[in-house]
Write an enzyme that holds these catalytic residues in place. Structure first.
Site, PDB file in Angstrom:
ATOM      1  N   GLY A  63      12.926  -1.222  51.501  1.00  0.00           N
ATOM      2  CA  GLY A  63      13.092   0.004  50.705  1.00  0.00           C
ATOM      3  C   GLY A  63      12.156   1.163  51.037  1.00  0.00           C
ATOM      4  O   GLY A  63      12.159   2.158  50.324  1.00  0.00           O
ATOM      5  N   TRP A  65      12.229   3.443  53.466  1.00  0.00           N
ATOM      6  CA  TRP A  65      12.940   4.703  53.737  1.00  0.00           C
ATOM      7  C   TRP A  65      13.563   5.247  52.452  1.00  0.00           C
ATOM      8  O   TRP A  65      13.557   6.445  52.217  1.00  0.00           O
ATOM      9  CB  TRP A  65      14.040   4.493  54.797  1.00  0.00           C
ATOM     10  CG  TRP A  65      13.533   4.463  56.202  1.00  0.00           C
ATOM     11  CD1 TRP A  65      12.335   3.969  56.624  1.00  0.00           C
ATOM     12  CD2 TRP A  65      14.210   4.953  57.367  1.00  0.00           C
ATOM     13  NE1 TRP A  65      12.238   4.116  57.993  1.00  0.00           N
ATOM     14  CE2 TRP A  65      13.353   4.698  58.469  1.00  0.00           C
ATOM     15  CE3 TRP A  65      15.457   5.551  57.597  1.00  0.00           C
ATOM     16  CZ2 TRP A  65      13.708   5.049  59.781  1.00  0.00           C
ATOM     17  CZ3 TRP A  65      15.808   5.898  58.894  1.00  0.00           C
ATOM     18  CH2 TRP A  65      14.947   5.657  59.973  1.00  0.00           C
ATOM     19  N   ASP A  83      22.018  -2.885  52.312  1.00  0.00           N
ATOM     20  CA  ASP A  83      21.409  -3.876  53.214  1.00  0.00           C
ATOM     21  C   ASP A  83      22.076  -5.217  52.983  1.00  0.00           C
ATOM     22  O   ASP A  83      22.554  -5.502  51.883  1.00  0.00           O
ATOM     23  CB  ASP A  83      19.896  -3.984  52.981  1.00  0.00           C
ATOM     24  CG  ASP A  83      19.166  -4.514  54.214  1.00  0.00           C
ATOM     25  OD1 ASP A  83      18.464  -3.727  54.884  1.00  0.00           O
ATOM     26  OD2 ASP A  83      19.304  -5.720  54.535  1.00  0.00           O
ATOM     27  N   ASP A  99      27.026  -6.913  53.946  1.00  0.00           N
ATOM     28  CA  ASP A  99      26.987  -6.790  55.403  1.00  0.00           C
ATOM     29  C   ASP A  99      27.802  -5.561  55.801  1.00  0.00           C
ATOM     30  O   ASP A  99      29.028  -5.535  55.634  1.00  0.00           O
ATOM     31  CB  ASP A  99      27.594  -8.066  56.012  1.00  0.00           C
ATOM     32  CG  ASP A  99      27.495  -8.083  57.527  1.00  0.00           C
ATOM     33  OD1 ASP A  99      27.335  -7.009  58.138  1.00  0.00           O
ATOM     34  OD2 ASP A  99      27.592  -9.185  58.092  1.00  0.00           O
ATOM     35  N   ASP A 124      18.425   2.515  59.812  1.00  0.00           N
ATOM     36  CA  ASP A 124      17.291   1.804  60.408  1.00  0.00           C
ATOM     37  C   ASP A 124      17.707   0.351  60.636  1.00  0.00           C
ATOM     38  O   ASP A 124      16.873  -0.534  60.781  1.00  0.00           O
ATOM     39  CB  ASP A 124      16.085   1.893  59.445  1.00  0.00           C
ATOM     40  CG  ASP A 124      14.761   1.545  60.114  1.00  0.00           C
ATOM     41  OD1 ASP A 124      14.646   1.716  61.346  1.00  0.00           O
ATOM     42  OD2 ASP A 124      13.833   1.115  59.408  1.00  0.00           O
ATOM     43  N   LYS A 164      18.266   4.430  64.335  1.00  0.00           N
ATOM     44  CA  LYS A 164      17.428   3.642  65.252  1.00  0.00           C
ATOM     45  C   LYS A 164      18.316   3.012  66.317  1.00  0.00           C
ATOM     46  O   LYS A 164      19.307   2.348  65.996  1.00  0.00           O
ATOM     47  CB  LYS A 164      16.711   2.536  64.477  1.00  0.00           C
ATOM     48  CG  LYS A 164      16.015   1.544  65.409  1.00  0.00           C
ATOM     49  CD  LYS A 164      14.952   0.744  64.725  1.00  0.00           C
ATOM     50  CE  LYS A 164      15.492  -0.276  63.764  1.00  0.00           C
ATOM     51  NZ  LYS A 164      14.405  -0.856  62.969  1.00  0.00           N
TER      52      LYS A 164
HETATM   53  C1  LIG Z   1      13.804  -2.546  60.082  1.00  0.00           C
HETATM   54  S1  LIG Z   1      14.592  -3.145  58.685  1.00  0.00           S
HETATM   55  C2  LIG Z   1      14.753  -1.710  57.696  1.00  0.00           C
HETATM   56  C3  LIG Z   1      13.499  -1.258  57.027  1.00  0.00           C
HETATM   57  C4  LIG Z   1      13.748  -0.159  56.025  1.00  0.00           C
HETATM   58  N1  LIG Z   1      14.221   1.053  56.661  1.00  0.00           N
HETATM   59  C5  LIG Z   1      12.506   0.170  55.243  1.00  0.00           C
HETATM   60  O1  LIG Z   1      12.011   1.282  55.363  1.00  0.00           O
HETATM   61  O2  LIG Z   1      12.045  -0.669  54.472  1.00  0.00           O
HETATM   62  C6  LIG Z   1      16.239  -3.382  59.240  1.00  0.00           C
HETATM   63  C7  LIG Z   1      17.185  -3.811  58.161  1.00  0.00           C
HETATM   64  O3  LIG Z   1      18.516  -3.831  58.659  1.00  0.00           O
HETATM   65  C8  LIG Z   1      19.207  -4.776  57.894  1.00  0.00           C
HETATM   66  N2  LIG Z   1      20.489  -5.142  58.503  1.00  0.00           N
HETATM   67  C9  LIG Z   1      20.674  -5.779  59.679  1.00  0.00           C
HETATM   68  N3  LIG Z   1      21.976  -6.017  59.873  1.00  0.00           N
HETATM   69  C10 LIG Z   1      22.637  -5.509  58.797  1.00  0.00           C
HETATM   70  C11 LIG Z   1      24.000  -5.460  58.423  1.00  0.00           C
HETATM   71  N4  LIG Z   1      24.950  -5.990  59.190  1.00  0.00           N
HETATM   72  N5  LIG Z   1      24.332  -4.865  57.254  1.00  0.00           N
HETATM   73  C12 LIG Z   1      23.364  -4.335  56.464  1.00  0.00           C
HETATM   74  N6  LIG Z   1      22.057  -4.371  56.767  1.00  0.00           N
HETATM   75  C13 LIG Z   1      21.684  -4.939  57.922  1.00  0.00           C
HETATM   76  C14 LIG Z   1      18.220  -5.934  57.832  1.00  0.00           C
HETATM   77  O4  LIG Z   1      18.542  -6.832  56.793  1.00  0.00           O
HETATM   78  C15 LIG Z   1      16.901  -5.209  57.629  1.00  0.00           C
HETATM   79  O5  LIG Z   1      16.540  -5.158  56.274  1.00  0.00           O
END
Ligand SMILES: C[S@@+](CC[C@H](N)C(=O)[O-])C[C@H]1O[C@@H](n2cnc3c(N)ncnc32)[C@H](O)[C@@H]1O
Length: 209
Positions: A63, A65, A83, A99, A124, A164
């Site tokens: 959370g 961002w 997420d 997802d 992200d 990203k």
């Molecule tokens: C680097 S983290 C994000 C950090 C976040 N921006 C923050 O500031 O706290 C990447 C996120 O992408 C999510 N993610 C990966 N694949 C996903 C998907 N198919 N659908 C939704 N979220 C996904 C992961 O669960 C993870 O929480």
């Protein structure tokens, strides 16, 4: 050889030290992740989010961002986050756990967005890394493609997209597609992004399709 090893390990030491700095700073400021600083840096350079804007935050957990976005958008703004993992509530953030690759999740997000257009789409998202580039890179590229597809469905004219992307196979073509849809596209590597990571952020402004 010895010199090379020492250089690599001292660089790693410096990196860990540097990482700690952001982790500690995040704790001190009540931010949920060091990732929050990446969005802050993008914001400082590109001024993406303004008061009253509607923002979509993809891959939002835990959370960081969303915390930054909700503060910038203010009470008149709106932050819709998604997420695959759960996320503790943040006041002012409408969170959907699911997802993003699934149609029903995209549809649920579109329902939450409603009729109004979105000003900023943030992504992200990063897949769980297996360590094999042949597996991880296509998975990562698939997520950024889907994020761009969502932009086409929700972004207002002149809207922004910050995403990203991992440098590697598919990066150049992706950059080309983003450039077709936006007036200006910049590649950013925030100081808070680990130097050893191949991640960069594309900041695309002036949605034109
Ligand atoms: C680097 S983290 C994000 C950090 C976040 N921006 C923050 O500031 O706290 C990447 C996120 O992408 C999510 N993610 C990966 N694949 C996903 C998907 N198919 N659908 C939704 N979220 C996904 C992961 O669960 C993870 O929480």
């Amino acid at each position: 050889m010895v010199t090379k090893k020492r250089t690599a390990s001292s660089a790693r030491w410096m990196q860990e030290h540097f990482d700690d700095h952001y982790v500690k700073l995040a704790q001190k400021r009540g931010l949920r992740s060091r990732a929050a600083f990446k969005l802050e840096e993008l914001q400082q350079k590109d001024n993406l989010i303004k008061t009253g804007m509607t923002v979509v935050d993809l891959g939002a957990a835990p959370g960081g961002w969303s915390q930054v976005a909700v503060k910038l958008a203010g009470e008149k703004g709106k932050v819709i986050a998604c997420d695959i993992l759960p996320m503790d509530p943040i006041v002012g953030v409408d969170f959907l756990q699911g997802d993003f690759r699934e149609d029903k999740v995209l549809q649920a997000l579109l329902d939450r967005v409603g009729q109004d257009k979105v000003d900023v789409v943030l992504s992200d998202m990063a897949p769980n890394m297996s360590g094999s580039d042949a597996v991880d890179q296509p998975r990562a590229m698939y997520l950024v493609e889907l994020a761009l597809d969502m932009c086409h469905q929700v972004l207002a004219p002149n809207g922004c997209f910050a995403v990203k992307v991992f440098q590697g196979e598919g990066f150049d073509e992706y950059m080309k597609t983003v450039k077709e849809a936006f007036k200006v596209v910049k590649t950013r590597k925030p100081d808070s992004s680990r130097a050893r990571s191949r991640e960069v952020y594309l900041v695309a402004t002036g949605y034109k399709l």
